[in-house]
Motif scaffolding. Structure first.
Motif: not given
Length: 344
Positions: A247-265
């Motif tokens: 469950i935790a890993y699936n939630e982590f994958l969902k988090w990765k798919e979201k657009k980053p809040q801050n795209k600054d490098f």
């Protein structure tokens, strides 16, 4: 001719001349590749003339020692590759210099007695390795003096050809002493993560500028994500998988798919993570040279530049990201153990 037809007409003459010259200059290798691929045996005139210990030659052939080691040992020169780092700061490789010096010392057999006897002589008479690195955006050539391992480790019995005969506990002590870590601090860490954690402790102590807490937490969260991926993705049916890990890993994958809040490098953060990679690389090479007194980590699951940058950026704006794996008690505990260890 079949190759040349894919080139533009005005390029064919020059390319054909280069190819013909290369064919004339080509000398077939004296290595019996059939014997190598079928029986794992590798014999060549160059290897016989190198006067290297047999275990070193075998390890190089099997890929158990990196080309960096053979370059330092045979050519007395190494090339340190540039990463995506801040070119206005010193090379990221400078942080790992003390580790490289110990590697050079082991390879070139520098003893305390040799250094003492040579102290009155010019420093350029001591064993050195030529390193090619960068100075800002320019290639820089530096002669680095090999360092001597501690006297209690290194004597005539522990020469390079007999390094495998050194007790594992002694080799482990040398590795951890170089990284400035005591084995007692690593006992609570899973064995395959002990080397990365020891390197992280070294990185925190030696990096310049100093590592920030957000950078450290981002790196540790990335390690935890790799461990979670290892557990949930293991095809071995005998490996037990807790439902909350999945469950935790699936939630982590969902988090990765979201657009980053801050795209600054953040270039300075990237530079710091480059320093960690350089330290890990040399710690990994030293561990290999010492015949792996610590288990080798799975490097592919250990680091992702894109992921660690995103974790770092979001930790600054959303501290709750630190609880990314809270649905897995096992991963939550691992993160706390890692954090407590490197902060102690």
């Amino acid at each position: 001719d079949h190759v040349l037809k894919y080139l533009k007409k005005h390029q064919r003459g020059e390319v054909k001349a280069l190819l013909c010259t290369s064919v004339e200059d080509y000398t077939p290798s004296d290595v019996n590749l059939e014997d190598f691929f079928q029986n794992g045996k590798y014999e060549s005139e160059a290897a016989r003339k190198s006067d290297l210990p047999q275990w070193v030659l075998d390890a190089l052939v099997k890929g158990k020692l990196a080309p960096f080691i053979s370059d330092a040992l045979v050519l007395r020169s190494t090339f340190l590759h540039v990463q995506v780092e801040n070119m206005q700061r010193p090379s990221a490789h400078s942080t790992a210099l003390p580790i490289r010096q110990i590697i050079y010392g082991l390879l070139l057999k520098v003893s305390q007695n040799t250094e003492t006897a040579s102290s009155s002589k010019q420093s350029n008479e001591l064993p050195v390795v030529c390193e090619f690195d960068r100075l800002q955006k320019t290639l820089k050539k530096t002669f680095v003096q090999a360092a001597s391992p501690p006297t209690d480790f290194y004597d005539d019995h522990f020469s390079l050809d007999k390094l495998m005969e050194v007790p594992e506990s002694c080799r482990q002590t040398l590795l951890l002493d170089t990284l400035g870590v005591n084995m007692s601090f690593l006992e609570s860490i899973p064995s395959h993560l002990q080397l990365p954690v020891a390197v992280t402790c070294y990185w925190i102590r030696c990096s310049e500028p100093k590592v920030t807490l957000h950078q450290l937490k981002a790196l540790l969260l990335m390690m935890v994500s790799g461990e979670l991926h290892r557990i949930t993705g293991d095809p071995d049916p005998t490996v037990s998988r807790a439902e909350d890990d999945s469950i935790a890993y699936n939630e982590f994958l969902k988090w990765k798919e979201k657009k980053p809040q801050n795209k600054d490098f953040d270039l300075d953060a990237a530079h710091s993570f480059c320093q960690w990679q350089c330290c890990l690389q040399m710690g990994f090479y030293l561990n290999q040279l010492l015949c792996s007194p610590l288990p080798e980590p799975e490097l592919t699951r250990l680091y992702s530049g894109t992921l660690v940058q995103r974790l770092y950026q979001e930790l600054k704006s959303t501290p709750s990201v630190e609880n990314l794996f809270s649905l897995s008690p096992k991963m939550t505990q691992l993160y706390q153990v890692l954090l407590n260890t490197v902060e102690s």
